[in-house]
Design an enzyme around this catalytic site. Structure first.
Site, mmCIF file in Angstrom:
data_model
loop_
_atom_site.group_PDB
_atom_site.id
_atom_site.type_symbol
_atom_site.label_atom_id
_atom_site.label_comp_id
_atom_site.label_asym_id
_atom_site.label_seq_id
_atom_site.Cartn_x
_atom_site.Cartn_y
_atom_site.Cartn_z
ATOM 1 N N CYS A 227 -1.707 9.650 -7.356
ATOM 2 C CA CYS A 227 -2.731 9.387 -6.344
ATOM 3 C C CYS A 227 -3.569 10.653 -6.281
ATOM 4 C CB CYS A 227 -2.268 9.256 -4.840
ATOM 5 S SG CYS A 227 -3.660 9.087 -3.926
ATOM 6 N N GLY B 241 -5.723 -1.123 -15.075
ATOM 7 C CA GLY B 241 -6.865 -0.527 -15.032
ATOM 8 C C GLY B 241 -8.031 -1.127 -15.776
ATOM 9 N N GLY C 294 -7.120 8.006 0.732
ATOM 10 C CA GLY C 294 -6.298 9.003 1.197
ATOM 11 C C GLY C 294 -5.186 8.522 1.834
ATOM 12 N N LYS D 178 0.707 -1.203 -0.092
ATOM 13 C CA LYS D 178 -0.124 -0.042 -0.117
ATOM 14 C C LYS D 178 1.035 1.271 -0.061
ATOM 15 C CE LYS D 178 -3.689 2.587 0.521
ATOM 16 N NZ LYS D 178 -4.193 3.106 -0.707
ATOM 17 N N ALA E 238 -11.463 6.741 -2.347
ATOM 18 C CA ALA E 238 -10.957 8.022 -1.828
ATOM 19 C C ALA E 238 -10.176 7.675 -0.440
ATOM 20 C CB ALA E 238 -11.454 9.188 -1.727
ATOM 21 N N ILE F 138 -2.141 2.499 -15.664
ATOM 22 C CA ILE F 138 -2.339 3.976 -15.037
ATOM 23 C C ILE F 138 -2.956 3.904 -13.686
ATOM 24 C CG2 ILE F 138 -3.157 4.965 -17.220
ATOM 25 C CD1 ILE F 138 -6.115 4.548 -16.541
HETATM 26 C C1 LIG Z 1 -9.201 0.737 -2.927
HETATM 27 C C2 LIG Z 1 -7.688 1.192 -3.830
HETATM 28 C C3 LIG Z 1 -6.691 1.418 -3.156
HETATM 29 C C4 LIG Z 1 -5.606 2.035 -3.907
HETATM 30 N N1 LIG Z 1 -4.434 2.407 -3.213
HETATM 31 C C5 LIG Z 1 -3.294 2.719 -4.202
HETATM 32 C C6 LIG Z 1 -2.175 3.108 -3.528
HETATM 33 O O1 LIG Z 1 -1.927 3.026 -2.305
HETATM 34 N N2 LIG Z 1 -1.122 3.562 -4.482
HETATM 35 C C7 LIG Z 1 -1.309 3.669 -6.076
HETATM 36 O O2 LIG Z 1 -0.344 3.742 -6.556
HETATM 37 N N3 LIG Z 1 -2.318 3.068 -6.470
HETATM 38 C C8 LIG Z 1 -3.480 2.657 -5.442
HETATM 39 N N4 LIG Z 1 -4.724 2.385 -6.210
HETATM 40 C C9 LIG Z 1 -4.737 2.436 -7.763
HETATM 41 C C10 LIG Z 1 -4.665 0.965 -8.313
HETATM 42 O O3 LIG Z 1 -3.237 0.442 -7.849
HETATM 43 C C11 LIG Z 1 -4.512 0.867 -9.716
HETATM 44 O O4 LIG Z 1 -3.787 1.716 -10.410
HETATM 45 C C12 LIG Z 1 -6.109 1.126 -10.533
HETATM 46 O O5 LIG Z 1 -7.202 0.801 -9.243
HETATM 47 C C13 LIG Z 1 -6.600 0.823 -11.735
HETATM 48 O O6 LIG Z 1 -6.478 -0.743 -11.594
HETATM 49 P P1 LIG Z 1 -7.521 -1.658 -11.412
HETATM 50 O O7 LIG Z 1 -8.645 -0.928 -12.263
HETATM 51 O O8 LIG Z 1 -7.383 -2.923 -11.516
HETATM 52 O O9 LIG Z 1 -7.862 -1.256 -10.157
HETATM 53 C C14 LIG Z 1 -5.704 1.971 -5.496
HETATM 54 C C15 LIG Z 1 -6.995 1.567 -5.844
HETATM 55 C C16 LIG Z 1 -7.892 1.068 -5.163
HETATM 56 C C17 LIG Z 1 -9.297 0.580 -5.882
#
Ligand SMILES: Cc1cc2nc3c(=O)[nH]c(=O)nc-3n(C[C@H](O)[C@H](O)[C@H](O)COP(=O)(O)O)c2cc1C
Length: 273
Positions: free
Chosen positions: A87, A203, A30, A3, A28, A148
């Site tokens: 982020c 993504g 955060g 994370k 979000a 992304i």
């Molecule tokens: C609940 C949640 C928490 C996330 N936390 C982070 C994070 O801490 N750092 C980060 O670079 N991306 C974070 N992301 C973004 C994901 O790593 C990813 O780039 C984005 O969700 C797109 O991929 P997906 O559609 O497979 O989820 C988070 C996404 C979600 C849904």
């Protein structure tokens, strides 16, 4: 991938932090995390590195924050360091760096000086020209690019007429953003390919076919996030499906499929409007 980790502990945003949307999810969080010292001293020693490769995900409000957390991870057992300059869910830093090619390059350059570990930069889709940003991050010393992060969005409760997400805006992820992510991967691949810089495509990936699309668009490897919320073991299925496709189509390995898109070389900029 760990994370997102910041220099100091963060409590994250007020609720609601997640909201399901058609074919996607707004979040979000955060960047709630216990801070770099706790992650490195207390969490890393509990991880089994024998079969798994672990990447840190570094975030900050200032360039100094990014440098300090990168430096701390450089001295740890972590395998690689990803700079999260994309982020959208924090008030300072994050996407404010990632939406400016100049600022992105400054963060990468500064962190490059303090680590010899593989350095990945996670790019934002919320910017005008992701190619320029990718080019600047590569020049600044990024070894790989992640494409992304989430797409900025919001939801409104019509009864109360209030935003659903406590932070008002959130990041949209899941299948809803897959077409956006695919285009960004193809665009970044045009810039990254001549430098042999690998891309982590992500993504909306939920299936082997989704992952194959990203690889054909130019991703060297893929990441899965939102799909894990409803199918925690989906990566096994995705890996098996990719292997099946490679065998059926007589590809020697994934590398032979990377960027195998059968399309005119130059990205078409006009849209269908
Ligand atoms: C609940 C949640 C928490 C996330 N936390 C982070 C994070 O801490 N750092 C980060 O670079 N991306 C974070 N992301 C973004 C994901 O790593 C990813 O780039 C984005 O969700 C797109 O991929 P997906 O559609 O497979 O989820 C988070 C996404 C979600 C849904």
């Amino acid at each position: 991938m760990l994370k997102g980790t910041t220099r100091e502990p963060r409590l994250g945003n007020p609720p609601h932090r997640v909201y399901e949307t058609p074919m996607g999810m707004l979040n979000a969080i955060g960047l709630q995390n216990p801070g770099a010292d706790y992650v490195i001293d207390r969490i890393l020693p509990t991880l089994d590195f024998t079969e798994t490769t672990f990447f840190a995900n570094v975030c900050g409000s200032t360039i100094e924050d990014y440098v300090e957390v990168t430096r701390r991870f450089d001295e740890s057992t972590i395998d690689a360091i990803e700079l999260n300059i994309s982020c959208p869910n924090i008030k300072e830093g994050g996407v404010q760096f990632g939406n400016s090619p100049d600022m992105s390059a400054r963060v990468v350059e500064a962190c490059r000086r303090v680590t010899k570990k593989p350095l990945i930069t996670k790019l934002s889709p919320n910017q005008t020209d992701i190619r320029e940003n990718a080019r600047r991050c590569i020049e600044a010393g990024s070894d790989a690019l992640a494409v992304i992060n989430t797409v900025m969005g919001m939801a409104i409760d019509v009864k109360s007429r209030k935003p659903v997400i406590g932070n008002i805006q959130g990041g949209l992820s899941g299948p809803a953003i897959k077409p956006i992510a695919l285009l960004k991967v193809m665009q970044v691949a045009e810039v990254a390919r001549p430098h042999n810089v690998p891309i982590i495509g992500q993504g909306g990936i939920c299936s082997a076919d989704d992952a194959l699309e990203f690889i054909i668009a130019g991703a060297t490897t893929v990441g899965v996030g939102t799909a894990l919320f409803y199918e925690p073991l989906v990566c096994r299925k995705i890996n098996a499906g990719i292997a099946e496709y490679l065998a059926a189509n007589r590809f020697a390995g994934v590398h032979a499929l990377v960027g195998a898109l059968d399309a005119p070389k130059k990205t078409v900029m006009a849209c269908a409007c």
